[in-house]
Design a protein around this motif. Sequence first.
Motif, mmCIF file in Angstrom:
data_model
loop_
_atom_site.group_PDB
_atom_site.id
_atom_site.type_symbol
_atom_site.label_atom_id
_atom_site.label_comp_id
_atom_site.label_asym_id
_atom_site.label_seq_id
_atom_site.Cartn_x
_atom_site.Cartn_y
_atom_site.Cartn_z
ATOM 1 N N PRO A 153 -4.497 -2.377 11.119
ATOM 2 C CA PRO A 153 -3.746 -3.932 10.642
ATOM 3 C C PRO A 153 -2.328 -3.805 10.694
ATOM 4 C CG PRO A 153 -5.751 -3.293 9.346
ATOM 5 C CD PRO A 153 -5.466 -2.335 10.061
ATOM 6 N N SER A 154 -1.520 -5.018 10.594
ATOM 7 C CA SER A 154 -0.091 -5.145 10.695
ATOM 8 C C SER A 154 0.462 -4.066 9.605
ATOM 9 C CB SER A 154 0.385 -6.428 10.950
ATOM 10 O OG SER A 154 -0.096 -7.375 9.685
ATOM 11 N N GLY A 155 -0.143 -4.425 8.346
ATOM 12 C CA GLY A 155 0.580 -3.754 7.232
ATOM 13 C C GLY A 155 0.696 -2.231 7.178
ATOM 14 N N VAL A 156 -0.234 -1.609 8.217
ATOM 15 C CA VAL A 156 -0.350 -0.276 8.237
ATOM 16 C C VAL A 156 -0.015 0.513 9.491
ATOM 17 C CG1 VAL A 156 -1.853 0.001 6.080
ATOM 18 C CG2 VAL A 156 -2.779 0.000 8.319
ATOM 19 N N ARG A 157 -0.066 -0.446 10.454
ATOM 20 C CA ARG A 157 0.340 -0.136 11.837
ATOM 21 C C ARG A 157 1.309 0.833 12.296
ATOM 22 N NH1 ARG A 157 0.588 -5.298 14.532
ATOM 23 N NH2 ARG A 157 -1.612 -5.335 14.477
ATOM 24 N N GLY A 158 2.398 0.401 11.688
ATOM 25 C CA GLY A 158 3.628 1.255 12.124
ATOM 26 C C GLY A 158 3.440 2.712 11.588
ATOM 27 N N ARG A 159 3.005 2.961 10.174
ATOM 28 C CA ARG A 159 2.822 4.281 9.756
ATOM 29 C C ARG A 159 1.723 5.017 10.731
ATOM 30 N NH1 ARG A 159 2.532 2.593 3.562
ATOM 31 N NH2 ARG A 159 1.828 0.608 4.703
ATOM 32 N N ALA A 160 0.821 4.495 10.938
ATOM 33 C CA ALA A 160 -0.300 4.914 11.626
ATOM 34 C C ALA A 160 0.205 5.550 13.059
ATOM 35 C CB ALA A 160 -1.684 3.950 11.942
ATOM 36 N N MET A 179 1.054 -1.114 -0.162
ATOM 37 C CA MET A 179 -0.030 -0.105 0.156
ATOM 38 C C MET A 179 0.769 1.133 0.080
ATOM 39 S SD MET A 179 -2.874 1.416 2.970
ATOM 40 C CE MET A 179 -3.661 -0.057 2.771
ATOM 41 N N THR A 180 0.549 2.109 -0.953
ATOM 42 C CA THR A 180 1.338 3.302 -0.890
ATOM 43 C C THR A 180 1.095 4.467 0.222
ATOM 44 O OG1 THR A 180 -0.337 4.539 -2.342
ATOM 45 C CG2 THR A 180 1.432 3.202 -3.590
ATOM 46 N N TYR A 181 1.841 5.288 0.469
ATOM 47 C CA TYR A 181 1.541 6.391 1.574
ATOM 48 C C TYR A 181 0.156 6.839 1.306
ATOM 49 C CZ TYR A 181 2.716 8.886 5.547
ATOM 50 O OH TYR A 181 2.664 9.111 7.100
ATOM 51 N N LEU A 182 -0.082 7.413 -0.166
ATOM 52 C CA LEU A 182 -1.268 8.287 -0.576
ATOM 53 C C LEU A 182 -2.516 7.363 -0.068
ATOM 54 C CD1 LEU A 182 -2.285 10.798 -1.250
ATOM 55 C CD2 LEU A 182 -2.164 9.774 -3.814
ATOM 56 N N ASP A 183 -2.462 5.811 -0.369
ATOM 57 C CA ASP A 183 -3.623 5.194 -0.204
ATOM 58 C C ASP A 183 -3.843 4.803 1.463
ATOM 59 O OD1 ASP A 183 -3.992 4.556 -2.916
ATOM 60 O OD2 ASP A 183 -2.639 2.792 -2.855
ATOM 61 N N PHE A 184 -2.747 4.681 2.198
ATOM 62 C CA PHE A 184 -2.656 4.764 3.459
ATOM 63 C C PHE A 184 -3.586 5.921 4.123
ATOM 64 C CE2 PHE A 184 -0.664 6.416 7.235
ATOM 65 C CZ PHE A 184 -1.287 5.396 8.219
ATOM 66 N N LEU A 185 -3.270 7.010 3.660
ATOM 67 C CA LEU A 185 -3.687 8.195 4.227
ATOM 68 C C LEU A 185 -5.127 8.309 3.754
ATOM 69 C CD1 LEU A 185 -1.258 11.029 3.409
ATOM 70 C CD2 LEU A 185 -1.630 9.916 5.458
ATOM 71 N N ARG A 186 -5.724 7.690 2.445
ATOM 72 C CA ARG A 186 -7.009 7.857 2.122
ATOM 73 C C ARG A 186 -7.602 6.737 3.064
ATOM 74 N NH1 ARG A 186 -5.318 7.137 -3.329
ATOM 75 N NH2 ARG A 186 -5.132 9.041 -4.510
ATOM 76 N N ARG A 187 -7.194 5.638 3.233
ATOM 77 C CA ARG A 187 -8.050 4.548 4.139
ATOM 78 C C ARG A 187 -8.085 4.716 5.387
ATOM 79 N NH1 ARG A 187 -6.557 -1.215 1.379
ATOM 80 N NH2 ARG A 187 -8.090 -1.754 2.892
ATOM 81 N N HIS A 188 -6.706 5.003 6.046
ATOM 82 C CA HIS A 188 -6.588 5.060 7.497
ATOM 83 C C HIS A 188 -6.236 6.471 8.165
ATOM 84 C CE1 HIS A 188 -6.986 0.731 7.369
ATOM 85 N NE2 HIS A 188 -6.136 0.892 6.338
ATOM 86 N N GLY A 189 -6.329 7.618 7.154
ATOM 87 C CA GLY A 189 -5.723 8.867 7.498
ATOM 88 C C GLY A 189 -6.572 9.735 8.857
ATOM 89 N N ALA A 190 -8.064 9.090 8.624
ATOM 90 C CA ALA A 190 -8.822 9.966 9.710
ATOM 91 C C ALA A 190 -8.280 9.140 11.245
ATOM 92 C CB ALA A 190 -10.203 9.652 9.507
#
Length: 398
Positions: A131-138, A1-12
């Motif tokens: 989820p583990s794939g985005v947890r660190g960035r969040a 998942m790109t960083y932009l996709d991450f922000l769209r899905r989990h940015g809130a």
Amino acid sequence: MTYLDFLRRHGAMASFGYSMALMSSFGQTFFISLSGPDIRAAFGLGNAAFGSLYSAATLASGVTMIWAGGVLDRVSVRVYATAALAGLATAALSLSLAGNIVMLGLSLFMLRVFGQGMLGHAAITSAARLPSGVRGRAVGLATLGFPTGEAILPGIALAVIASLGWTVAWKMAASVLALALAAVLWLRPDGEAPASSPAGRAEPDATAPTRLSILRDRAFLAFLPSIVAPPAIMTGYLFYQRHLAETKGWPLELMAASLTGYALASVGCGVLMGFAVDRFGGLRMSRLHLAGLFASSLMLAFVTGPFAALAFFALTGATAGANNVVVPAVLAELYGTRHLGMVRALCLSVAVVASAATPILFGFAIDAGVTVESIGIACAVYLAGASALNWLLPGLRR
């Protein structure tokens, strides 16, 4: 998942964590200490008396968080944050109106438990449940709220205190917290799910851990030295920073720049560690996240010169940022996310006790004639041992 996709899905949700981390600043030591001299003057307290009262309030809040942190596993993060914001706003107003020592102590306790404790806990845990794939960035984004508060609030608070007085500053803090409370009541963090719902679960949650089972768990005991190390050692270093500067020959005019470097390194390393955790996992990165503090301890022992202060604080800040991301990620990987509130609260309580102990231990050592070089070597040895134990974590995983 790109960083932009991450922000769209989990940015809130990440933004929610960032906001709660920022609001927790009103219960953090750096903000409360800004009005410390005025509080001491108002209540006729000496440094030792006020410090003892503050330490007692901090320790009491740490013990309270053993229970209060676990509540986050049974209610939604929105409800938990609402209660914490309401409590912190009440505490700020109470401090501005306190007329005796009892009210002062109670206000300090409420600031610590609702601010540093519950709001900071909500900020990190809400992000760590993703989820583990985005947890660190969040978690990395959420933790940016802490240095943001450290960067912008002191200047504003000192200006208000100088022009209007310390009680007005705390009334204004209560007003800001009330506005944040209204925003949380109006908005709902995207992706929020109560811990008891299926969406709030993650892999090894088949068996619910208890506090006693965690304290007996070999994985927890192996990771405990790493949990304790950053808050304990960094508190000792920062508490005696003037002594370090005088002993090492660091010009005091460089200290402000060094602390700025500390904050910048914390932010940068926190963001980078978020990417690394998402790619390699928290268990693997736990072997490296203490490296900055290890290097700064060796610098304290063997490096001299005025500009060593800049590197010392930057390396220490790097571990501060990495630690904010790695610890919740490791706990989520070891114990899942359904009971992460209780698990992290237990760790937070241990960390609070450790951070309250090192100023005393360092103080006794310095008074006994122990050099800062020897203290640096002792801390480096401890950090090396803690990092070595983290290599055992995958095999001890529940």
